[in-house]
Write a protein that holds these residues in place. Structure first.
Motif, PDB file in Angstrom:
ATOM      1  N   PHE A  96      -5.233   9.465  13.896  1.00 37.57           N
ATOM      2  CA  PHE A  96      -6.013   8.820  12.848  1.00 37.57           C
ATOM      3  C   PHE A  96      -5.981   7.313  13.077  1.00 37.57           C
ATOM      4  CE2 PHE A  96      -6.572   6.892   8.654  1.00 37.57           C
ATOM      5  CZ  PHE A  96      -7.688   7.570   8.183  1.00 37.57           C
ATOM      6  N   HIS A 129      -8.866   2.658   0.328  1.00 41.64           N
ATOM      7  CA  HIS A 129      -9.812   3.020   1.374  1.00 41.64           C
ATOM      8  C   HIS A 129     -10.489   4.342   1.036  1.00 41.64           C
ATOM      9  CE1 HIS A 129      -6.284   5.440   2.318  1.00 41.64           C
ATOM     10  NE2 HIS A 129      -7.077   6.230   3.018  1.00 41.64           N
ATOM     11  N   ASN A 168     -10.522   4.270   9.749  1.00 43.34           N
ATOM     12  CA  ASN A 168     -10.348   5.482   8.942  1.00 43.34           C
ATOM     13  C   ASN A 168     -11.086   6.657   9.590  1.00 43.34           C
ATOM     14  OD1 ASN A 168      -8.753   4.349   6.797  1.00 43.34           O
ATOM     15  ND2 ASN A 168     -10.608   3.333   6.069  1.00 43.34           N
ATOM     16  N   ASN A 169     -10.880   6.814  10.897  1.00 42.41           N
ATOM     17  CA  ASN A 169     -11.635   7.787  11.668  1.00 42.41           C
ATOM     18  C   ASN A 169     -10.756   8.350  12.776  1.00 42.41           C
ATOM     19  OD1 ASN A 169     -13.816   9.278  12.693  1.00 42.41           O
ATOM     20  ND2 ASN A 169     -15.248   7.580  12.377  1.00 42.41           N
ATOM     21  N   ASP A 229     -11.704   7.668   3.381  1.00 44.96           N
ATOM     22  CA  ASP A 229     -11.752   8.253   4.721  1.00 44.96           C
ATOM     23  C   ASP A 229     -13.216   8.412   5.130  1.00 44.96           C
ATOM     24  OD1 ASP A 229      -8.841  10.485   4.686  1.00 44.96           O
ATOM     25  OD2 ASP A 229      -9.044   8.329   4.480  1.00 44.96           O
ATOM     26  N   THR A 230     -13.554   7.955   6.321  1.00 43.41           N
ATOM     27  CA  THR A 230     -14.934   7.929   6.784  1.00 43.41           C
ATOM     28  C   THR A 230     -15.614   9.289   6.598  1.00 43.41           C
ATOM     29  OG1 THR A 230     -14.335   6.248   8.397  1.00 43.41           O
ATOM     30  CG2 THR A 230     -16.396   7.413   8.761  1.00 43.41           C
ATOM     31  N   TYR A 249      -6.430   3.763  11.755  1.00 44.23           N
ATOM     32  CA  TYR A 249      -6.460   3.123  10.451  1.00 44.23           C
ATOM     33  C   TYR A 249      -7.495   2.009  10.362  1.00 44.23           C
ATOM     34  CZ  TYR A 249      -2.358   5.713   9.024  1.00 44.23           C
ATOM     35  OH  TYR A 249      -1.516   6.738   8.678  1.00 44.23           O
ATOM     36  N   THR A 266     -12.259   4.873  -3.918  1.00 44.56           N
ATOM     37  CA  THR A 266     -11.194   4.504  -2.990  1.00 44.56           C
ATOM     38  C   THR A 266      -9.865   5.001  -3.545  1.00 44.56           C
ATOM     39  OG1 THR A 266     -10.743   2.355  -4.031  1.00 44.56           O
ATOM     40  CG2 THR A 266     -12.416   2.419  -2.290  1.00 44.56           C
TER      41      THR A 266
END
Length: 668
Positions: A183, A238, A188-189, A240-241, A185, A291
């Motif tokens: 992962f 955030h 986020n992918n 996650d994509t 950071y 988020t």
């Protein structure tokens, strides 16, 4: 007799010092919290220094208070350094005032603090209504046994060779391992073309099968990230994509409980307690739109009673206390997505947005970033200052509300004051302005405002001397993330402990909530027989440049809302900017890149330097110069993440306002 003064004139130095501090505490509570002490005995007292905000738990404070009598109520507002106590009788209250004023107690970290008490007529606080869980959030308590928890924690070998495929040591504040896929950071992918050898650990299979059978999850994950958090550390807010993973994001909390913050783009914040051995499942809106993050701190505000083991932290200030964080290990499971995301949130979905233009050369050093800002921020505003100021006259309501809510006599810095639009809003404040543009500062002085020239990265004002700061449309003019954080850190430096700052930056998501007509339409006005579009939007200057709130500042009388006021309909037909590979934004259209040059079409400025090349609209009989200002437009959650990097502030509120992401933070 006035209870705040002793009749004996022969006071010791210690007693005099105590009285000064008690008086100061009373003054600070009135000035900054609106809490008014009285000079006569009542059943209620306010306890300065004895609050959740400075590390005092309900249990500790109650032990001290109950030594003086029967406590009817103890009210501890979240994040505040004070509390209210009501005794059963006036005599008990009088006894507490005499016995506890100046008394030392230990906070939850073991540090000594001194209590200062004053009588009040009644407790005063702002009550926040009970909120619901974000749609799509599910919490399952005691999802595994304590034996399984021990097995999972022992199965992660943090001491093995750091070159292991599943180990990453680059994160500053936590240890992390990846299984299935690494992962990343920063995005986020994951890289779907580079799976890690071995897949998920065998010990996860039986647990995942149980969750599938029970219906807690719908898909078996193929990616796992294990994070170990020490007390005091967290993770930035955030999402996650979308295109990276399927709908479900699943997190198992082991070792210690934690409070996780969920934030909606409109600014709604929900704090959720995740108990030890609980499972958090995010699907739908909570996964794609909200988020989620963990605020770095060593104590969480939680419910004191057992009636809320998990779920939302309520606003019941009669039932809040502190919980010391322990070492927490999270197992976060995801399933890698193999097809584009088709969620119901296209405006924030990377699969459904228009493709980002090809990459362009970007500053690789602080020196290059500074040069970019000098050319496309500082020099531009010096040229357009007069015209810019003529379009900046309508204060924005939320900014006005912030300034008018500050206590009388507060010292306030407007960093990036522009033409001083906000310097005279509240006559009860002592406001100073600063801006990178000398010409804009001259306009402030002509208006009899106190202002000076400086850079946002080095404001010549003493540390901790301001009660509040505002930074309106400034931070987005810095060319790198490091310089944006540095500008935020400078704001925090100016604030006294407890001081607040209001920050506005342009939002990339300016079509959110289908308000395209408000932000992507020109403000057309009649001038004789000619209809034209007045010059554009909010801006400010790099080191605290110009204060403008967003993409839009003037108001369209027909709409009664701020609109973007850019040049010619459809954007400027200007030629490529010299020595710049940055994309040029087409005014009144959506942003497709975060780092852009935004055109400003100069009009009606007879003093303009005639040597500037006029790249006016094609076919214009009297072409006007077009200047290009650098902007980094912020995605949702990005401003909060930058603020959290400071470490010595807490975010009181974040919200979306007319094309801007906005934050109110407080120095702790």
């Amino acid at each position: 007799m006035n209870i705040n003064h002793k009749s004996d004139l022969k006071l010791s130095k210690t007693e005099k010092k105590f009285l000064r501090k008690q008086s100061k505490a009373r003054h600070v509570l009135l000035k900054h919290e609106g809490i008014e002490a009285v000079s006569y005995v009542t059943q209620s007292l306010v306890v300065a220094n004895g609050g959740l905000g400075n590390g005092v738990s309900r249990k500790q404070l109650l032990l001290a208070l109950e030594e003086c009598g029967s406590v009817e109520a103890l009210l501890m507002p979240p994040n505040k350094p004070y509390a209210f106590v009501r005794y059963g009788t006036i005599e008990e209250s009088r006894k507490a005032y005499a016995a506890l004023n100046g008394k030392e107690i230990a906070d939850d970290a073991g540090q000594k603090i001194v209590l200062y008490l004053n009588f009040v007529e009644k407790a005063q606080w702002e009550n926040v209504g009970l909120q619901a869980l974000p749609p799509g959030v599910m919490i399952v308590e005691d999802i595994i046994s304590s034996e399984d928890e021990k097995m999972l924690l022992e199965s992660i070998n943090w001491t093995e060779d750091t070159d292991s495929q599943n180990f990453q040591k680059s994160l500053k504040h936590r240890r992390v391992k990846h299984f299935g896929y690494e992962f990343h950071y920063e995005s986020n992918n994951v890289d779907k073309e580079k799976p890690l050898p071995g897949g998920l650990p065998d010990f996860c299979n039986s647990i995942l099968e149980k969750w599938l059978k029970a219906g807690y999850i719908q898909h078996k994950p193929d990616q796992l990230t294990v994070n170990q958090y020490e007390p005091g550390h967290g993770i930035p807010a955030h999402i996650d994509t979308h295109s990276a993973f399927e709908d479900e994001i699943v997190s198992l909390s082991l070792g210690s409980e934690i409070v996780m913050d969920f934030k909606h783009p409109e600014g709604i914040t929900v704090q959720i307690m995740l108990p030890r051995r609980s499972l958090l499942v995010m699907t739908g809106e909570s996964r794609y739109l909200w988020t989620h993050g963990i605020t770095p701190r060593k104590f969480d505000t939680v419910q004191a009673s057992e009636r809320h083991r998990s779920g939302i932290i309520t606003s019941d200030i009669g039932d809040l206390t502190l919980s010391k964080r322990g070492v927490r290990t999270s197992f976060t499971f995801r399933k890698v997505r193999r097809t584009p995301c088709n969620c119901s949130y296209p405006l924030v979905c990377d699969s459904q947005r228009k493709a980002t233009p090809p990459s362009f050369p970007f500053p690789e050093s602080d020196k290059e970033a500074s040069q970019l800002e000098r050319e496309h921020v500082h020099q531009v505003y010096e040229e357009i200052a007069g015209h810019f100021s003529s379009t900046r006259h309508s204060p924005w309501p939320h900014i006005v509300d912030f300034l008018k809510a500050l206590p009388s006599g507060s010292i306030v810095a407007d960093v990036g004051c522009g033409n001083g639009k906000y310097l005279g809003i509240n006559k009860e404040l002592y406001m100073i302005g600063c801006d990178r543009s000398r010409n804009l500062v001259d306009i402030c002085r002509e208006r009899q405002f106190q202002a000076f020239v400086c850079d946002a990265l080095a404001v010549p004002v003493r540390s901790e001397s301001c009660d509040a700061c505002i930074s309106i449309a400034v931070i987005h003019h810095f060319a790198t993330a490091e310089r944006r954080v540095a500008a935020l850190r400078e704001l925090a430096r100016l604030l006294r402990p407890g001081g607040k700052a209001l920050i506005y930056v342009w939002a990339m998501e300016q079509e959110y909530r289908n308000q395209k007509s408000k932000y992507l339409r020109g403000n057309r006005r009649s001038e004789g027989n000619k209809e034209e579009t007045s010059s554009e939007t909010s801006t400010s200057m790099q080191g605290l440049l110009v204060n403008e709130e967003s993409v839009g500042c003037s108001k369209d009388p027909a709409l009664s809302v701020p609109v973007i006021n850019d040049i010619t309909e459809g954007g400027c037909k200007s030629r490529k900017v010299t020595n710049s590979g940055l994309p040029i934004h087409t005014n009144r259209t959506s942003f497709h890149s975060q780092d852009v040059l935004v055109p400003w079409h100069l009009k009606g400025n007879p003093g303009i330097d005639k040597t500037v090349e006029p790249f006016g609209p094609v076919g214009s009989p009297n072409p006007s110069p077009v200047f290009h200002r650098f902007y980094h437009v912020f995605c949702g959650g990005e401003l909060e993440t930058a603020c959290q990097a400071l470490g010595d502030v807490s975010i009181l509120k974040s919200y979306y306002d007319q094309g801007n992401w906005c934050v109110i933070l407080q120095k702790v």
